[in-house]
Design a protein around this motif. Structure first.
Motif, PDB file in Angstrom:
ATOM      1  N   THR A 157       0.832  -1.208   0.000  1.00 39.80           N
ATOM      2  CA  THR A 157       0.000   0.000   0.000  1.00 39.80           C
ATOM      3  C   THR A 157       0.863   1.253   0.000  1.00 39.80           C
ATOM      4  O   THR A 157       0.581   2.220  -0.728  1.00 39.80           O
ATOM      5  N   CYS A 167       3.837   1.514  -1.224  1.00 43.45           N
ATOM      6  CA  CYS A 167       4.433   1.642  -2.564  1.00 43.45           C
ATOM      7  C   CYS A 167       3.433   2.238  -3.551  1.00 43.45           C
ATOM      8  O   CYS A 167       3.796   3.062  -4.405  1.00 43.45           O
ATOM      9  N   ARG A 168       2.173   1.842  -3.447  1.00 44.12           N
ATOM     10  CA  ARG A 168       1.154   2.409  -4.347  1.00 44.12           C
ATOM     11  C   ARG A 168       0.961   3.904  -4.083  1.00 44.12           C
ATOM     12  O   ARG A 168       0.748   4.682  -5.012  1.00 44.12           O
ATOM     13  N   VAL A 169       1.009   4.299  -2.810  1.00 44.76           N
ATOM     14  CA  VAL A 169       0.881   5.724  -2.473  1.00 44.76           C
ATOM     15  C   VAL A 169       1.998   6.517  -3.142  1.00 44.76           C
ATOM     16  O   VAL A 169       1.765   7.586  -3.732  1.00 44.76           O
ATOM     17  N   GLU A 201       3.850   5.562  -5.799  1.00 46.97           N
ATOM     18  CA  GLU A 201       3.730   5.475  -7.266  1.00 46.97           C
ATOM     19  C   GLU A 201       2.663   6.421  -7.800  1.00 46.97           C
ATOM     20  O   GLU A 201       2.804   6.987  -8.894  1.00 46.97           O
ATOM     21  N   ASP A 202       1.562   6.590  -7.046  1.00 46.78           N
ATOM     22  CA  ASP A 202       0.452   7.429  -7.506  1.00 46.78           C
ATOM     23  C   ASP A 202       0.662   8.913  -7.220  1.00 46.78           C
ATOM     24  O   ASP A 202      -0.121   9.751  -7.678  1.00 46.78           O
ATOM     25  N   SER A 203       1.673   9.244  -6.462  1.00 50.02           N
ATOM     26  CA  SER A 203       1.890  10.640  -6.075  1.00 50.02           C
ATOM     27  C   SER A 203       2.515  11.438  -7.220  1.00 50.02           C
ATOM     28  O   SER A 203       3.391  10.933  -7.935  1.00 50.02           O
ATOM     29  N   ILE A 236      -4.871   8.044   3.653  1.00 48.79           N
ATOM     30  CA  ILE A 236      -5.196   8.015   2.215  1.00 48.79           C
ATOM     31  C   ILE A 236      -6.585   8.594   1.976  1.00 48.79           C
ATOM     32  O   ILE A 236      -6.800   9.403   1.055  1.00 48.79           O
ATOM     33  N   SER A 274      -6.571   4.970  -5.733  1.00 50.92           N
ATOM     34  CA  SER A 274      -5.950   3.902  -6.520  1.00 50.92           C
ATOM     35  C   SER A 274      -4.970   3.057  -5.719  1.00 50.92           C
ATOM     36  O   SER A 274      -4.614   1.958  -6.136  1.00 50.92           O
ATOM     37  N   SER A 275      -4.533   3.541  -4.559  1.00 48.21           N
ATOM     38  CA  SER A 275      -3.617   2.755  -3.735  1.00 48.21           C
ATOM     39  C   SER A 275      -4.348   1.713  -2.894  1.00 48.21           C
ATOM     40  O   SER A 275      -3.721   0.798  -2.357  1.00 48.21           O
TER      41      SER A 275
END
Length: 697
Positions: free
Chosen positions: A454, A456-458, A460-462, A490, A547-548
């Motif tokens: 989670t 990592c997704r935060v 990547e989406d930033s 989030i 998206s995360s």
């Protein structure tokens, strides 16, 4: 809410009568159908008698429909047979007719009872009509078997004639050799035909299974290459050692990576030809949270993964017969899974057992454990959280050598570091992050894979990965101390994003409505379905902020990435402002379903040429459904009853009650029945109406 299905029952029986009388008229003028005259007369008498039965009308109507379908199929088969008919065919028709005479006698007995007696005997009569339905299906299978024997008799006669030719044909050795080759070729062809017939028979029976869609772990990833060796190694050794216990239970906290390991091993065992089947329980999909589809799903995979067992699975399906969909779990498990596996060395994988409801998971475990002695070569890998009821049954099978989230184990720290570095590779190569920042992030996620993925997704989406990492690592905020803190952060950021369009409070309200729809949905919804059911147009934008923690698949279906997020939202103590009351969520969805039905239902929605045509006889029914019945209307017609049942009277608003009243009183119910019939969901609709009735609406 009351329901008067009497008229629809009579319409069904009258339609069946009309079809039978048409076949009878045809038998009067077509010599090829002459053997059916007497049989059709009996069926017509049975259908006319069923009209007068006073109780259990749905079951009697099912019997009438079954007989009507069989007569039509018999007409089709006889019309393709050359005349004069063979003696064996006439005997098969006569045998079927004699059995129907017994059915007629029992139907007369039920019809002749007075109202009081009929009511008193309602339960007994229900059991009798269920038995009659089963018997009629058996009679039909016996008839099909009898006429199939004729085909084999023809084959054997050809073989005898060929053998006779071999004996009588005294020519040169060269000629004899040519004849022998021809005979061998014919016999080989006959054998291939027989094998093809058997395979087609197996396939037709296996197609009756109803496996749970997406219950085989398609949404899960395998382990990253080179990671989890300390966990995978001992499990592989256990599966290959015939002296080890038959069950291995891998248990750990939520988000430790159990499902990833289950997916990795089931994929590996399938490639090796050792997988019996796998079932991934999942709260995202209500039909994957109970035992209903477990046996069908495993049996379907077993038939696909182990073709040599297909005939045994087919045999089990035949033994269960027409009650396959309502067969008791224990009988299904024995006949479709345990008995076919026998002494074959296979592995069965059951993931996230804790996401199955408590009552059903106990039934699954007790039946499975009690059957292990019948399948000594079977190995069963089960993963779950350590819930109390599961611990009581599986503690002796607990895997003691693996700890998936222990920060003291170097292997766990190394695996997490490898995972984080792999996910951040693109950002490092583009110079948006440094290796030092990635290392710091890996050290802070406490060896919990859901926290790492989670986070990592935060990042990547930033729009600015460097700022995102610094926020996650800020000791004053301590966002990575646990997954709930990260979820709350989030959601808070999502509500504050793009505030130029609307206030944070309004954004929170809209976001929660979308999350309610996702949580309460009886089947996963697409972005457009959520828009339509909620009457909004910004679902895509809202889920984009999340998206995360949400996944929008290529087919637009929106899924929660991990069950811990669902648990966060449903817990008022940890969710706070973002808490979702599921009764409110079901009320919201009930309203959406009813409004969709009011807006889109209409007479003859599939534009059929005749109301007397059976669904199975409409060649392009799937195409008509896709064209004329929207996905949201399909969902609404199937699920509105479930949402009504799961919403309390006190939580429903006036609009829901008004919509419900209009649906039930303005003729929409007939249009609704048309849709659920086309979708093949009549049994679910009946159960839903019964559930609603028990709620005293």
């Amino acid at each position: 809410m009351s329901r008067n299905p009497g008229n629809s029952h009579l319409e069904i029986i009258d339609a069946a009568l009309l079809g039978a009388k048409i076949v009878k008229d045809a038998s009067e003028v077509a010599p090829v159908l002459a053997p059916l005259k007497s049989t059709i007369g009996i069926v017509i008498t049975i259908l006319e008698t069923i009209r007068g039965v006073k109780t259990n009308k749905e079951d009697w109507v099912t019997l009438g429909e079954r007989l009507s379908i069989q007569i039509k199929d018999m007409q089709d088969k006889l019309s393709r047979c050359p005349t004069p008919h063979s003696t064996s065919l006439l005997l098969a028709v006569n045998s079927y007719e004699q059995k129907l005479r017994n059915v007629l006698t029992r139907v007369h007995l039920a019809s002749d009872r007075g109202l009081a007696e009929a009511v008193l005997r309602q339960r007994a009569d229900k059991e009798e009509v269920v038995e009659l339905n089963r018997n009629v299906e058996i009679y039909w299978e016996e008839f099909i078997g009898d006429i199939s024997i004729q085909t084999h008799e023809v084959v054997h006669r050809v073989e005898r004639e060929v053998n006779q030719i071999e004996k009588d044909f005294h020519i040169t050795q060269h000629g004899v050799n040519r004849v022998e080759k021809d005979v061998h070729r014919i016999k080989h062809g006959v054998h291939r035909v027989e094998m093809s017939m058997d395979a087609m028979g197996d396939e037709s029976h296996i197609s009756k299974l109803t496996p749970v869609p997406d219950a085989t772990g398609e949404d899960h990833d395998c382990c990253l290459n080179g990671t989890r060796a300390a966990v995978l190694g001992p499990i592989r050794q256990w599966a290959n050692d015939p002296t080890t216990p038959q069950v291995r239970w891998l248990t750990d906290v939520a988000g430790a990576g159990k499902s990833t390991i289950a997916k990795h091993l089931s994929t590996e065992w399938k490639e090796q030809g050792r997988l019996a089947g796998c079932f991934f329980f999942d709260k995202n999909r209500p039909d994957a949270t109970n035992k209903t589809g477990f046996c069908d799903t495993i049996a379907a995979q077993l038939a696909n993964n182990q073709p040599q067992l297909r005939s045994l699975i087919t045999q089990g399906i035949k033994e269960i017969g027409p009650i396959l969909s309502v067969c008791p779990f224990e009988e299904k498990l024995q006949k479709l899974v345990i008995r076919p596996m026998g002494s074959v060395s296979l592995v069965l994988v059951i993931d996230a057992l804790d996401e199955c409801n408590e009552r059903d998971r106990i039934i699954i475990l007790r039946n499975l454990l009690s059957s292990l002695s019948q399948v000594p070569q079977l190995r069963v890998l089960i993963t779950s959280r350590p819930e109390r009821d599961i611990v009581q049954l599986l503690d002796t099978y607990r895997s003691r050598t693996e700890s998936l989230h222990d920060v003291e184990l170097k292997s766990n720290r190394d695996d997490i570091a490898a995972f984080v570095k792999y996910k951040m590779t693109g950002l490092v190569q583009s110079y948006e992050l440094t290796n030092e920042e990635v290392d710091r992030l890996a050290r802070r996620v406490n060896c919990l894979f859901i926290l790492a993925s989670t986070a990592c997704r935060v990042v990547e989406d930033s729009p600015d990965p460097h700022v995102a990492v610094e926020e996650l690592l800020n000791p004053n905020q301590d966002l990575l101390r646990d997954i709930n803190t990260l979820y709350s952060t989030i959601l808070t950021k999502a509500c504050k994003a793009d505030q130029g369009r609307q206030s944070s409070t309004s954004k929170t309200r809209e976001l929660l409505r979308v999350l309610k729809a996702i949580l309460a949905a009886s089947t996963p919804l697409t972005v457009s379905m959520i828009d339509s059911l909620l009457g909004i147009k910004n679902t895509r934008r809202l889920v984009g902020f999340l998206s995360s923690i949400l996944n929008v698949r290529s087919d637009e279906v929106v899924l929660i990435l991990h069950p811990t997020f669902r648990e966060f939202l449903e817990d008022p103590e940890v969710a706070g402002l973002f808490y979702i009351d599921m009764t409110d969520a079901h009320t919201l969805m009930a309203k959406g379903c009813l409004e969709t039905m009011k807006r889109e239902l209409c007479f003859n929605i599939c534009q059929l040429e005749s109301s007397f045509t059976f669904n199975k006889d409409v060649p392009d029914l799937d195409g008509r459904i896709s064209k004329y019945i929207s996905k949201e209307l399909q969902y609404g017609c199937i699920s509105w009853l479930d949402h009504i049942v799961n919403s309390r009277d006190t939580s429903r608003d006036t609009e829901v009650d008004v919509s419900l009243l209009r649906i039930t009183k303005d003729g929409y119910l007939l249009f609704w029945i048309e849709v659920v019939s086309a979708l093949g969901k009549i049994p679910k609709a009946i159960k839903g109406l019964q559930d609603v009735g028990r709620c005293h609406l």
